[in-house]
Design an enzyme around this catalytic site. Structure first.
Site, PDB file in Angstrom:
ATOM      1  N   LYS A  71       7.885  -6.511  -4.206  1.00  0.00           N
ATOM      2  CA  LYS A  71       6.401  -6.920  -3.655  1.00  0.00           C
ATOM      3  C   LYS A  71       5.560  -6.158  -4.656  1.00  0.00           C
ATOM      4  O   LYS A  71       4.316  -6.496  -4.891  1.00  0.00           O
ATOM      5  CB  LYS A  71       6.282  -6.672  -2.084  1.00  0.00           C
ATOM      6  CG  LYS A  71       4.855  -6.676  -1.923  1.00  0.00           C
ATOM      7  CD  LYS A  71       4.763  -6.353  -0.158  1.00  0.00           C
ATOM      8  CE  LYS A  71       4.807  -5.114  -0.061  1.00  0.00           C
ATOM      9  NZ  LYS A  71       3.506  -4.234  -0.053  1.00  0.00           N
ATOM     10  N   ASN A  72       5.803  -4.666  -4.642  1.00  0.00           N
ATOM     11  CA  ASN A  72       4.914  -3.845  -4.966  1.00  0.00           C
ATOM     12  C   ASN A  72       4.676  -3.945  -6.831  1.00  0.00           C
ATOM     13  O   ASN A  72       3.836  -3.199  -7.311  1.00  0.00           O
ATOM     14  CB  ASN A  72       5.104  -2.379  -4.513  1.00  0.00           C
ATOM     15  CG  ASN A  72       4.869  -1.955  -3.295  1.00  0.00           C
ATOM     16  OD1 ASN A  72       4.127  -2.857  -2.663  1.00  0.00           O
ATOM     17  ND2 ASN A  72       5.242  -0.972  -2.815  1.00  0.00           N
ATOM     18  N   CYS A  77      -5.934   2.765   6.740  1.00  0.00           N
ATOM     19  CA  CYS A  77      -5.193   1.894   7.299  1.00  0.00           C
ATOM     20  C   CYS A  77      -4.444   2.653   8.255  1.00  0.00           C
ATOM     21  O   CYS A  77      -4.510   3.984   8.346  1.00  0.00           O
ATOM     22  CB  CYS A  77      -4.348   1.241   6.194  1.00  0.00           C
ATOM     23  SG  CYS A  77      -3.213   2.398   5.561  1.00  0.00           S
ATOM     24  N   ARG A  79      -5.967   6.843   3.341  1.00  0.00           N
ATOM     25  CA  ARG A  79      -6.008   5.984   1.744  1.00  0.00           C
ATOM     26  C   ARG A  79      -7.279   5.956   1.169  1.00  0.00           C
ATOM     27  O   ARG A  79      -7.316   4.510   0.710  1.00  0.00           O
ATOM     28  CB  ARG A  79      -5.157   4.896   2.189  1.00  0.00           C
ATOM     29  CG  ARG A  79      -3.697   5.141   2.605  1.00  0.00           C
ATOM     30  CD  ARG A  79      -2.819   4.007   2.799  1.00  0.00           C
ATOM     31  NE  ARG A  79      -2.262   3.507   1.733  1.00  0.00           N
ATOM     32  CZ  ARG A  79      -1.485   2.527   1.719  1.00  0.00           C
ATOM     33  NH1 ARG A  79      -1.214   1.780   2.611  1.00  0.00           N
ATOM     34  NH2 ARG A  79      -0.900   2.053   0.457  1.00  0.00           N
ATOM     35  N   ASP A  91       8.187   4.796   1.147  1.00  0.00           N
ATOM     36  CA  ASP A  91       8.261   3.845   1.778  1.00  0.00           C
ATOM     37  C   ASP A  91       9.639   3.652   2.476  1.00  0.00           C
ATOM     38  O   ASP A  91       9.977   2.262   3.027  1.00  0.00           O
ATOM     39  CB  ASP A  91       8.097   2.423   0.696  1.00  0.00           C
ATOM     40  CG  ASP A  91       6.618   2.121   0.595  1.00  0.00           C
ATOM     41  OD1 ASP A  91       5.873   2.877   1.311  1.00  0.00           O
ATOM     42  OD2 ASP A  91       6.426   1.525  -0.578  1.00  0.00           O
ATOM     43  N   ARG A 149       4.615  -9.419   5.943  1.00  0.00           N
ATOM     44  CA  ARG A 149       3.841  -8.920   4.704  1.00  0.00           C
ATOM     45  C   ARG A 149       4.835  -8.501   3.645  1.00  0.00           C
ATOM     46  O   ARG A 149       4.496  -8.710   2.252  1.00  0.00           O
ATOM     47  CB  ARG A 149       3.095  -7.733   5.049  1.00  0.00           C
ATOM     48  CG  ARG A 149       1.833  -7.877   5.826  1.00  0.00           C
ATOM     49  CD  ARG A 149       0.867  -6.783   5.955  1.00  0.00           C
ATOM     50  NE  ARG A 149       0.526  -6.583   4.669  1.00  0.00           N
ATOM     51  CZ  ARG A 149       0.052  -5.311   4.595  1.00  0.00           C
ATOM     52  NH1 ARG A 149      -0.176  -4.451   5.140  1.00  0.00           N
ATOM     53  NH2 ARG A 149      -0.315  -4.994   2.950  1.00  0.00           N
TER      54      ARG A 149
HETATM   55  C1  UD1 Z   1       1.440   2.217  -3.362  1.00  0.00           C
HETATM   56  C2  UD1 Z   1       2.470   1.260  -2.694  1.00  0.00           C
HETATM   57  C3  UD1 Z   1       2.996   1.871  -1.038  1.00  0.00           C
HETATM   58  C4  UD1 Z   1       3.524   3.245  -1.177  1.00  0.00           C
HETATM   59  C5  UD1 Z   1       2.623   4.105  -1.997  1.00  0.00           C
HETATM   60  C6  UD1 Z   1       3.197   5.430  -2.319  1.00  0.00           C
HETATM   61  C7  UD1 Z   1       1.566  -0.658  -3.476  1.00  0.00           C
HETATM   62  C8  UD1 Z   1       1.063  -2.044  -3.223  1.00  0.00           C
HETATM   63  N1  UD1 Z   1       1.704   0.187  -2.493  1.00  0.00           N
HETATM   64  O1  UD1 Z   1       0.342   2.447  -2.597  1.00  0.00           O
HETATM   65  O2  UD1 Z   1       3.835   0.563  -0.745  1.00  0.00           O
HETATM   66  O3  UD1 Z   1       3.685   3.619   0.035  1.00  0.00           O
HETATM   67  O4  UD1 Z   1       2.182   3.365  -3.315  1.00  0.00           O
HETATM   68  O5  UD1 Z   1       4.416   5.462  -2.895  1.00  0.00           O
HETATM   69  O6  UD1 Z   1       2.280  -0.472  -4.764  1.00  0.00           O
HETATM   70  N2  UD1 Z   1      -4.855   8.816  -2.695  1.00  0.00           N
HETATM   71  C9  UD1 Z   1      -6.295   9.285  -2.758  1.00  0.00           C
HETATM   72  N3  UD1 Z   1      -7.118   8.748  -3.474  1.00  0.00           N
HETATM   73  C10 UD1 Z   1      -6.852   7.661  -4.227  1.00  0.00           C
HETATM   74  C11 UD1 Z   1      -5.770   7.019  -4.254  1.00  0.00           C
HETATM   75  C12 UD1 Z   1      -4.689   7.452  -3.387  1.00  0.00           C
HETATM   76  O7  UD1 Z   1      -6.628  10.105  -1.825  1.00  0.00           O
HETATM   77  O8  UD1 Z   1      -7.747   7.264  -4.897  1.00  0.00           O
HETATM   78  C13 UD1 Z   1      -3.991   9.229  -1.959  1.00  0.00           C
HETATM   79  C14 UD1 Z   1      -3.489   8.292  -0.664  1.00  0.00           C
HETATM   80  O9  UD1 Z   1      -4.309   8.390   0.583  1.00  0.00           O
HETATM   81  C15 UD1 Z   1      -2.071   8.878  -0.652  1.00  0.00           C
HETATM   82  C16 UD1 Z   1      -1.712   9.192  -1.873  1.00  0.00           C
HETATM   83  O10 UD1 Z   1      -2.640   9.471  -2.580  1.00  0.00           O
HETATM   84  O11 UD1 Z   1      -2.125   9.840   0.439  1.00  0.00           O
HETATM   85  C17 UD1 Z   1      -0.706   8.303  -2.490  1.00  0.00           C
HETATM   86  O12 UD1 Z   1      -1.431   6.962  -2.787  1.00  0.00           O
HETATM   87  P1  UD1 Z   1      -1.008   5.799  -3.775  1.00  0.00           P
HETATM   88  O13 UD1 Z   1       0.154   6.437  -4.505  1.00  0.00           O
HETATM   89  O14 UD1 Z   1      -2.342   5.656  -4.386  1.00  0.00           O
HETATM   90  O15 UD1 Z   1      -0.427   4.637  -2.850  1.00  0.00           O
HETATM   91  P2  UD1 Z   1      -1.140   3.137  -3.196  1.00  0.00           P
HETATM   92  O16 UD1 Z   1      -1.029   2.712  -4.339  1.00  0.00           O
HETATM   93  O17 UD1 Z   1      -1.994   2.916  -2.170  1.00  0.00           O
END
Ligand code: UD1
Length: 420
Positions: free
Chosen positions: A22-23, A118, A123, A307, A399
């Site tokens: 999915k990711n 969320c 996030r 995850d 999902r």
């Molecule tokens: C992706 C995955 C999710 C997984 C996560 C971490 C998808 C669709 N989802 O989510 O399943 O749990 O990676 O492996 O691929 N953050 C910030 N600012 C930003 C972006 C992120 O502060 O602009 C923080 C987030 O709140 C979190 C951390 O960075 O605490 C990591 O998030 P991130 O790696 O970006 O996760 P996602 O891409 O949302």
């Protein structure tokens, strides 16, 4: 709303087909917006999140067409006629923010609803926005929307990510493929899903170096073309079913699963007493002995995935001894704890760590899924529990897990979905 009913206590035996990740699929679908030609993706999982992404991309004017009746091959591509990603779709799925980079790169403007928080944490998307600003975009936040524009087009830039973000790396990587000049992304995420995205972009004509490392160097090109790409297997689905084999005391062949994408989990499971062996068609997972409590801390790849934290916690609930699980990625990812405790688990949360003291057995109870991975941890606990468990709010499960009840029932689980 549907509920899932499970009567526990049966060891699982048999084989389970692991679907496409999915990711990986979600960013790959948005990569289809980077070209007028057709990107054909195969091994697409049948999931609610994929349907959400299809409707988002379609409402930008880009065609998303199934290539066969099952919908596991999708063709994506065409002109972008609408640069707005509306709140009603983005609020359903945070990964919608991944249209931002491709929109800016292709049509130089984007209006994307802010995803907001969320259940598992705040996030924010600040890293996505800062990176795009460094590439020359002007970004305003107004009325809950990100208004972004780059009238002269995006420019190559040197971007140092202050911490690892999967989504921000993906958005900036896609934007950089069509930027003017060279972009360097340092401290980039290097999850297998990012490697898959980079391989697909290269097949579309992008020039990317450092794939699989924490430094990606992208030379922008004028345009990308169509390509055919097969999505990698879902390492989180595979890891979840590995935990199902272990918690039920059975043995499962996970067809299509790849050990090289889940080494941290495999090492941890081996320490707990779970054998994983590579076969010609997948991974064979067998509980070799009594499970023993083993500590883990979640980390960006190649560390132990956040995850998998909830599913692994279910396993530790019935292990001998205690285990400390530290969550370093998301600040509120222990919502499954009260539900597991209702089933007789002994878990205490102290800040970002949870101490799980193993109990001889869990007991079935009505429980509620709180997020995607938490919902699978409840399924696992129910498989091991005495008596009957009903899990509500299974839309979380849908999902990210395809046909979970059918896959588990085929291996001997007493599980069914009931329409309430
Ligand atoms: C992706 C995955 C999710 C997984 C996560 C971490 C998808 C669709 N989802 O989510 O399943 O749990 O990676 O492996 O691929 N953050 C910030 N600012 C930003 C972006 C992120 O502060 O602009 C923080 C987030 O709140 C979190 C951390 O960075 O605490 C990591 O998030 P991130 O790696 O970006 O996760 P996602 O891409 O949302």
């Amino acid at each position: 709303m549907d509920v899932i009913r499970i009567r526990g206590g049966r060891p699982l035996e048999g084989s389970i087909e692991i679907g496409g990740a999915k990711n990986a699929a979600l960013p790959l679908m948005t990569a289809g917006m980077l070209t007028d030609e057709r990107l054909v993706l195969s091994n697409v999982p049948k999931l609610a999140d994929i349907r959400t992404m299809s409707s988002l991309i379609s409402q930008h004017g880009v065609a998303v067409e199934p290539q066969e009746p099952e919908g596991r091959r999708l063709s994506i591509g065409g002109a972008i006629t609408n640069d707005e990603a509306p709140y009603d779709i983005v609020s359903k799925m945070r990964a919608s923010i991944l249209v931002l980079g491709p929109l800016l790169a292709r049509v130089r403007t984007a209006r994307v609803s802010l995803p907001g928080g969320c259940a598992i944490g705040a996030r924010p998307v600040d890293l996505h926005l800062k990176g795009l600003e460094q590439m020359g975009a002007t970004i305003k936040l107004e009325g809950g929307y990100v208004d972004a524009s780059a009238p002269q087009g995006l420019k190559g830039a040197t971007i140092l990510m202050p911490f690892v973000s999967v989504g921000a790396t993906e958005n900036l990587l896609m934007a950089a493929t069509l930027a003017d000049g060279r972009t360097t992304i340092a401290n980039a995420a290097r999850e297998p899903e990012i490697i898959d995205l980079a391989h697909c972009l290269i097949a579309m004509g992008a020039r990317i170096e450092g794939v699989g490392t924490d430094k990606l160097v992208i030379e922008g090109v004028k345009r990308l073309h169509g390509a055919d790409h097969r999505i990698i297997p879902d390492r989180i689905e595979a890891g979840s079913y590995a935990c199902a084999a272990a918690i039920s005391g059975g043995s499962l062949l996970l067809r299509g699963a790849r050990l090289d994408q889940m080494e941290a989990l495999a090492r941890t499971l081996a320490e707990c007493g779970v054998e994983i062996s590579e076969q010609s068609d997948g991974l064979l997972v067998t509980r070799a002995r009594t499970l023993s409590g083993t500590d883990v801390s979640t980390e960006p790849y190649p560390g132990f995935p956040t995850d998998m934290q909830a599913q692994y916690m279910a396993l530790m609930c019935v292990a001998e001894g205690a285990a400390m699980l530290s969550e370093t990625i998301f600040e509120n990812r222990f919502m499954h704890v009260p539900e597991l405790n209702r089933m007789g688990a002994r878990i205490n949360v102290h800040g970002a760590s949870a101490i799980v003291r193993g109990v001889p057995s869990l007991s079935g109870a009505p429980v509620m899924a709180t997020d995607l991975r938490a919902s699978l941890s409840l399924v696992l606990a129910a498989l091991a529990a005495k008596g009957q468990t009903t899990i509500s709010r299974v839309y979380h499960l849908d999902r990210g897990y395809e046909a979970v009840e059918r896959k588990l029932a085929a291996c001997g689980a007493d599980i069914e979905r009931l329409s309430a």
